[in-house]
Motif scaffolding. Structure first.
Motif, PDB file in Angstrom:
ATOM      1  N   PHE A 154      27.157  10.454-129.528  1.00  0.00           N
ATOM      2  CA  PHE A 154      26.612  10.217-130.746  1.00  0.00           C
ATOM      3  C   PHE A 154      27.730  10.457-131.724  1.00  0.00           C
ATOM      4  O   PHE A 154      28.959  11.613-132.004  1.00  0.00           O
ATOM      5  CB  PHE A 154      25.392  11.426-130.871  1.00  0.00           C
ATOM      6  N   HIS A 155      28.362   9.135-132.419  1.00  0.00           N
ATOM      7  CA  HIS A 155      29.337   9.267-133.168  1.00  0.00           C
ATOM      8  C   HIS A 155      29.476   8.647-134.494  1.00  0.00           C
ATOM      9  O   HIS A 155      28.127   8.092-135.359  1.00  0.00           O
ATOM     10  CB  HIS A 155      30.529   8.251-132.140  1.00  0.00           C
ATOM     11  N   ASN A 156      30.525   9.022-135.361  1.00  0.00           N
ATOM     12  CA  ASN A 156      30.655   7.970-136.334  1.00  0.00           C
ATOM     13  C   ASN A 156      31.248   6.897-136.693  1.00  0.00           C
ATOM     14  O   ASN A 156      30.967   5.975-135.733  1.00  0.00           O
ATOM     15  CB  ASN A 156      30.884   8.741-137.348  1.00  0.00           C
ATOM     16  N   SER A 186      36.514   5.872-133.136  1.00  0.00           N
ATOM     17  CA  SER A 186      35.508   7.097-132.549  1.00  0.00           C
ATOM     18  C   SER A 186      34.687   6.314-131.716  1.00  0.00           C
ATOM     19  O   SER A 186      34.143   6.324-130.833  1.00  0.00           O
ATOM     20  CB  SER A 186      34.729   7.761-133.920  1.00  0.00           C
ATOM     21  N   THR A 194      29.256  14.766-129.633  1.00  0.00           N
ATOM     22  CA  THR A 194      29.523  13.803-130.801  1.00  0.00           C
ATOM     23  C   THR A 194      30.777  13.761-130.805  1.00  0.00           C
ATOM     24  O   THR A 194      31.510  14.650-130.185  1.00  0.00           O
ATOM     25  CB  THR A 194      29.766  14.695-132.531  1.00  0.00           C
ATOM     26  N   THR A 251      30.556  14.770-138.356  1.00  0.00           N
ATOM     27  CA  THR A 251      29.488  13.996-137.329  1.00  0.00           C
ATOM     28  C   THR A 251      29.258  15.406-136.666  1.00  0.00           C
ATOM     29  O   THR A 251      27.922  14.837-136.490  1.00  0.00           O
ATOM     30  CB  THR A 251      30.642  13.322-135.438  1.00  0.00           C
ATOM     31  N   LEU A 252      29.388  16.125-135.941  1.00  0.00           N
ATOM     32  CA  LEU A 252      28.181  17.062-135.795  1.00  0.00           C
ATOM     33  C   LEU A 252      27.021  17.774-136.340  1.00  0.00           C
ATOM     34  O   LEU A 252      26.492  17.702-135.390  1.00  0.00           O
ATOM     35  CB  LEU A 252      29.449  18.132-134.738  1.00  0.00           C
ATOM     36  N   SER A 288      25.982  16.446-138.711  1.00  0.00           N
ATOM     37  CA  SER A 288      25.144  14.924-138.770  1.00  0.00           C
ATOM     38  C   SER A 288      24.085  14.972-137.530  1.00  0.00           C
ATOM     39  O   SER A 288      22.739  14.847-137.083  1.00  0.00           O
ATOM     40  CB  SER A 288      25.681  13.596-138.791  1.00  0.00           C
ATOM     41  N   ALA A 289      24.665  15.196-135.907  1.00  0.00           N
ATOM     42  CA  ALA A 289      24.381  15.587-134.781  1.00  0.00           C
ATOM     43  C   ALA A 289      23.332  16.755-134.902  1.00  0.00           C
ATOM     44  O   ALA A 289      21.776  16.229-133.759  1.00  0.00           O
ATOM     45  CB  ALA A 289      24.639  15.043-133.541  1.00  0.00           C
ATOM     46  N   PHE A 296      25.507  20.548-127.189  1.00  0.00           N
ATOM     47  CA  PHE A 296      26.284  20.252-127.664  1.00  0.00           C
ATOM     48  C   PHE A 296      27.442  20.270-127.375  1.00  0.00           C
ATOM     49  O   PHE A 296      28.323  22.184-126.998  1.00  0.00           O
ATOM     50  CB  PHE A 296      26.381  20.390-129.970  1.00  0.00           C
ATOM     51  N   GLY A 333      31.790  18.752-128.905  1.00  0.00           N
ATOM     52  CA  GLY A 333      32.320  17.738-129.462  1.00  0.00           C
ATOM     53  C   GLY A 333      33.207  17.601-129.806  1.00  0.00           C
ATOM     54  O   GLY A 333      34.493  17.861-128.758  1.00  0.00           O
ATOM     55  N   THR A 359      34.959  20.777-132.840  1.00  0.00           N
ATOM     56  CA  THR A 359      35.183  20.186-131.612  1.00  0.00           C
ATOM     57  C   THR A 359      36.216  20.677-130.665  1.00  0.00           C
ATOM     58  O   THR A 359      37.273  20.794-131.024  1.00  0.00           O
ATOM     59  CB  THR A 359      35.479  18.705-132.202  1.00  0.00           C
TER      60      THR A 359
END
Length: 270
Positions: free
Chosen positions: A6-8, A13, A41, A47-48, A50-51, A64, A66, A76
Motif C-alpha cells: 500500500f503506497h502513496n 514511494s 505501507t 500512508t499507514l 490510510s492503510a 502491518f 511500515g 515505519t
C-alpha cells in the motif's frame, strides 16, 4: 503468505512499492489487494494511517509493516533502501507481533436512534468552525468540566506523539491502556474555568462530550486525519477499543528511542 503493498502517490514511494512488489513475487509471496495477512505501507505515517482505515474491518487477522521513503516515522521501521532485508525478514516470519491500543469513537447524530462507530489509530478531535466551542465533558458519567475554547482532542498512546503533543498533551508509552484528553486553546478567566491540562483516562473509564445543542450544525469532528461527514452531533463517547492494531515485529524500534529520534535528534553525549 498474502501481502498487500500500500503506497502513496509520491514518485519515490511508487518506485519503492514497485520494486518491493517484484522482490516479493520473486521470493514466492502472493501480492494481493483484498484479505491480506500483512499490509506493507510505503510512504510515511500518513500512508499507514490510510492503510489502517482501508483494512480496519480485518484488524483481527492482519499485521502491518511500515516502509518510509522520507524521514523515519513513528509507524515505519524500515527505509526504502532496506527492501532486501525486509523481504528476508518476511521469509523468516514466525507470526510474532506487537499490538497497540485503538480509540473507539461512538457518535450520536441528531435524528439517529443508533450510534455510529469509528476507530482511530491516533486521535479524534471536535472543533467549532466559526466561534468558541462550548461543550460539557463527562468522565465515567460524571460531569468533569464545561469547556469553552477552540476544541478538544482525544488520543491514543501512539497518537500522543502526533497532534496531541502539538497542543501540549503528554507523550504516553503505547503499553499503557489509556486515552488522553487535551484541550485546544481553552478559555480560562474569572467566569469560565477548565482544568487546562491533559487528562489521562484508564481503560475501564470513558469520556463523553456533549456539544452545545444551539450550535450543533457548526461542529466538525475528525477521526485521525479524516473529517467525518458533516452532520449535527449530539454526543460523542470515547473509550479504549476492543480491537487493537498489530505490527509485525521483525525490527520494532524501542518507543523512547523513536521519540528521541523524532523530536530531539542526535543524542548529546557529555
Amino acid at each position: 503468505m498474502r501481502i498487500t503493498v500500500f503506497h502513496n502517490s509520491n514518485a519515490k514511494s511508487v518506485r519503492a512499492a514497485a520494486d518491493l512488489t517484484n522482490k516479493l513475487k520473486q521470493q514466492g509471496f502472493t501480492v494481493v489487494k483484498d484479505d491480506p495477512e500483512i499490509v506493507i505501507t510505503v510512504g510515511g505515517d500518513g500512508t499507514l494511517l490510510s492503510a489502517f482505515h482501508e483494512y480496519v474491518h480485518i484488524l483481527d487477522r492482519v499485521r502491518f509493516v511500515g516502509v518510509h521513503t522520507g524521514h523515519l516515522g513513528f509507524y515505519t521501521d524500515w527505509r526504502d533502501y532496506e527492501l532486501d532485508e525486509l523481504v528476508a525478514s518476511l521469509k523468516r516470519d514466525d507470526n510474532e507481533k506487537i499490538s497497540y491500543p485503538l480509540l473507539d469513537v461512538s457518535v450520536r447524530y441528531a435524528g439517529d436512534n443508533a450510534s455510529t462507530h469509528y476507530l482511530a489509530l491516533n486521535e479524534s478531535t471536535l472543533k467549532r468552525l466559526s466561534a468558541t466551542m462550548v461543550a460539557d465533558v463527562y468522565i465515567r458519567d460524571e460531569l468533569f468540566e464545561s469547556f469553552r475554547g477552540d476544541g478538544l482532542c482525544v488520543s491514543t498512546p501512539t497518537g500522543s506523539t502526533a497532534y496531541n503533543k502539538s497542543i501540549g498533551g503528554a507523550v504516553l508509552h503505547p503499553r499503557l491502556e489509556a486515552i488522553q484528553l487535551a484541550e485546544i486553546a481553552s478559555i480560562n478567566n474569572r467566569v469560565f474555568r477548565t482544568l487546562s491540562a491533559p487528562i489521562v483516562v484508564a481503560k475501564d473509564e470513558w469520556i463523553d462530550i456533549y456539544p452545545d445543542p444551539k450550535a450543533k450544525d457548526d461542529y466538525v469532528m475528525t477521526v485521525d486525519r479524516f473529517m467525518t461527514k458533516k452532520r449535527p452531533i449530539t454526543a460523542i463517547r470515547y473509550r479504549i477499543a476492543k480491537q487493537r492494531i498489530a505490527f509485525a515485529s521483525y525490527r520494532h524500534m524501542h518507543f523512547w528511542n523513536r521519540v528521541e529520534d523524532a523530536f530531539i535528534g542526535e543524542k548529546q553525549h557529555k
